[in-house]
Design a protein around this motif. Structure first.
Motif, PDB file in Angstrom:
ATOM      1  N   ILE A 173      25.040 -25.042  10.080  1.00 46.47           N
ATOM      2  CA  ILE A 173      24.170 -23.762   9.595  1.00 46.47           C
ATOM      3  C   ILE A 173      25.598 -22.248   9.329  1.00 46.47           C
ATOM      4  O   ILE A 173      27.048 -22.706   9.789  1.00 46.47           O
ATOM      5  CB  ILE A 173      23.971 -23.433  11.328  1.00 46.47           C
ATOM      6  N   SER A 174      25.403 -22.078   8.492  1.00 53.74           N
ATOM      7  CA  SER A 174      26.561 -21.223   7.774  1.00 53.74           C
ATOM      8  C   SER A 174      26.735 -19.980   9.206  1.00 53.74           C
ATOM      9  O   SER A 174      26.260 -19.434  10.104  1.00 53.74           O
ATOM     10  CB  SER A 174      25.887 -19.497   7.177  1.00 53.74           C
ATOM     11  N   GLU A 175      28.469 -19.454   8.962  1.00 56.99           N
ATOM     12  CA  GLU A 175      28.961 -18.852   9.837  1.00 56.99           C
ATOM     13  C   GLU A 175      28.017 -17.758  10.002  1.00 56.99           C
ATOM     14  O   GLU A 175      28.178 -16.838   8.990  1.00 56.99           O
ATOM     15  CB  GLU A 175      30.790 -18.941   9.619  1.00 56.99           C
ATOM     16  N   TYR A 176      28.718 -16.949  10.967  1.00 60.37           N
ATOM     17  CA  TYR A 176      27.917 -15.968  11.083  1.00 60.37           C
ATOM     18  C   TYR A 176      28.531 -14.912  12.717  1.00 60.37           C
ATOM     19  O   TYR A 176      28.981 -14.980  13.589  1.00 60.37           O
ATOM     20  CB  TYR A 176      26.400 -15.444  11.748  1.00 60.37           C
ATOM     21  N   ASP A 177      28.888 -13.437  12.475  1.00 61.09           N
ATOM     22  CA  ASP A 177      29.335 -12.642  13.114  1.00 61.09           C
ATOM     23  C   ASP A 177      28.225 -11.831  13.892  1.00 61.09           C
ATOM     24  O   ASP A 177      27.607 -10.455  13.036  1.00 61.09           O
ATOM     25  CB  ASP A 177      30.388 -12.222  13.245  1.00 61.09           C
ATOM     26  N   ALA A 178      27.663 -11.419  15.326  1.00 59.37           N
ATOM     27  CA  ALA A 178      26.576 -10.925  15.571  1.00 59.37           C
ATOM     28  C   ALA A 178      27.199  -9.863  16.386  1.00 59.37           C
ATOM     29  O   ALA A 178      28.064 -10.030  17.058  1.00 59.37           O
ATOM     30  CB  ALA A 178      25.595 -11.685  16.017  1.00 59.37           C
ATOM     31  N   ASP A 179      27.323  -8.595  16.329  1.00 61.57           N
ATOM     32  CA  ASP A 179      27.517  -7.620  16.813  1.00 61.57           C
ATOM     33  C   ASP A 179      26.023  -7.364  17.901  1.00 61.57           C
ATOM     34  O   ASP A 179      24.769  -7.766  17.502  1.00 61.57           O
ATOM     35  CB  ASP A 179      27.862  -6.224  16.002  1.00 61.57           C
TER      36      ASP A 179
END
Length: 276
Positions: A210-216
């Motif tokens: 799964i692609s890297e992701y940074d959630a706010d």
């Protein structure tokens, strides 16, 4: 926003059952009437928040209402109305987030096949104790409720909350005076909660694909919830419920949701309550 506890919140089951069956109570605790409710039914819900698959579960629950302020439930946790008048209620709550498994396993209560491992490689998120509070305004058939909770021990230490507006419509169903409840709901969280459940680190990306992701944080979802409460007699009530939630913001855009799940979440079920 989790599997079993999301189901419990969606149903709006416990409070109506205790209200309709007050005349049946005989036990007392510290001078207050005590109502026990045993619930059983079937629930269909997403395998995890953001999943594109649904699973069917048997639904058991036991709750106790002591007077009109204290409620204790296996799934909903403990809530106490600190302040209460004709319109406004404010209280404290202790709940439990059941976390998330990255590889769904066979559950004793699961009636459908085990969901595929959509998020294998992300790692498990442990259960979390949450403390918080709520404010509810009631005027006639309308209710509005704001609830906030913070993780204090376990898988997350973030803040998560919900805002619900509910209209309770008295109707006759199956020859019984019943209540249909429906209205919009919005859920939100801080950065810490969103990151725990919807971030994908470099190591997790390599393990899961799964692609890297940074959630706010921010608004996580909005939707419409509805339930029908039908008292069959003084002690037994039938409750049907359904909910649709649209994941949005950073949560809806998470690679977990977009690549392995769905931003549309549907829950439905049927439960029988026995109150004594």
């Amino acid at each position: 926003m989790k599997l079993i506890t999301t189901i419990a919140a969606t149903m709006m089951v416990i409070l109506p059952a205790s209200l309709w069956a007050q005349d049946a109570a005989e036990d007392t605790f510290a001078g207050h009437d005590v109502f026990f409710t045993i619930s059983g039914g079937v629930v269909s819900a997403p395998s995890f928040l953001g999943s594109g698959e649904t699973s069917v579960y048997a639904f058991p629950n036991i709750s106790v209402a002591i007077g009109d302020r204290l409620n204790i439930s296996l799934l909903d946790g403990v809530s106490y109305d600190v302040y209460k008048d004709d319109y406004l209620t404010a209280g404290a709550v202790l709940t439990y987030d059941f976390g998330r498994e990255d590889s769904p396993s066979d559950h004793d209560l699961q009636l459908s096949k085990v969901a595929e491992s959509e998020i294998a490689g992300l790692g498990d998120i442990e259960e979390t104790a949450e403390i918080g509070g709520y404010v509810e305004y009631t005027n006639g058939n309308f209710q509005a409720k704001l609830a906030l909770r913070k993780g204090v021990d376990g898988g997350h230490d973030g803040v998560v909350g919900d805002f619900d507006v509910i209209y309770n419509a008295p109707v006759a169903l199956f020859g019984k005076q019943s209540v249909i409840s429906f209205g919009p709901t919005v859920s939100f969280s801080d950065d810490s909660y969103a990151s725990t459940f919807f971030d994908v680190s470099a190591a997790q990306s390599a393990a899961s694909g799964i692609s890297e992701y940074d959630a706010d944080g921010g608004i996580m979802s909005y939707g419409l919830h509805a339930s029908a409460y039908v008292p069959l007699n003084q002690n037994v009530a039938l409750v049907g419920f359904a909910a649709f939630d649209q994941l949005t913001g950073d949560v809806g855009d998470s690679s977990i949701v977009q690549e392995r799940g769905s931003d549309e979440q549907t829950t439905a079920g049927l439960v029988i309550n026995y109150t004594f």
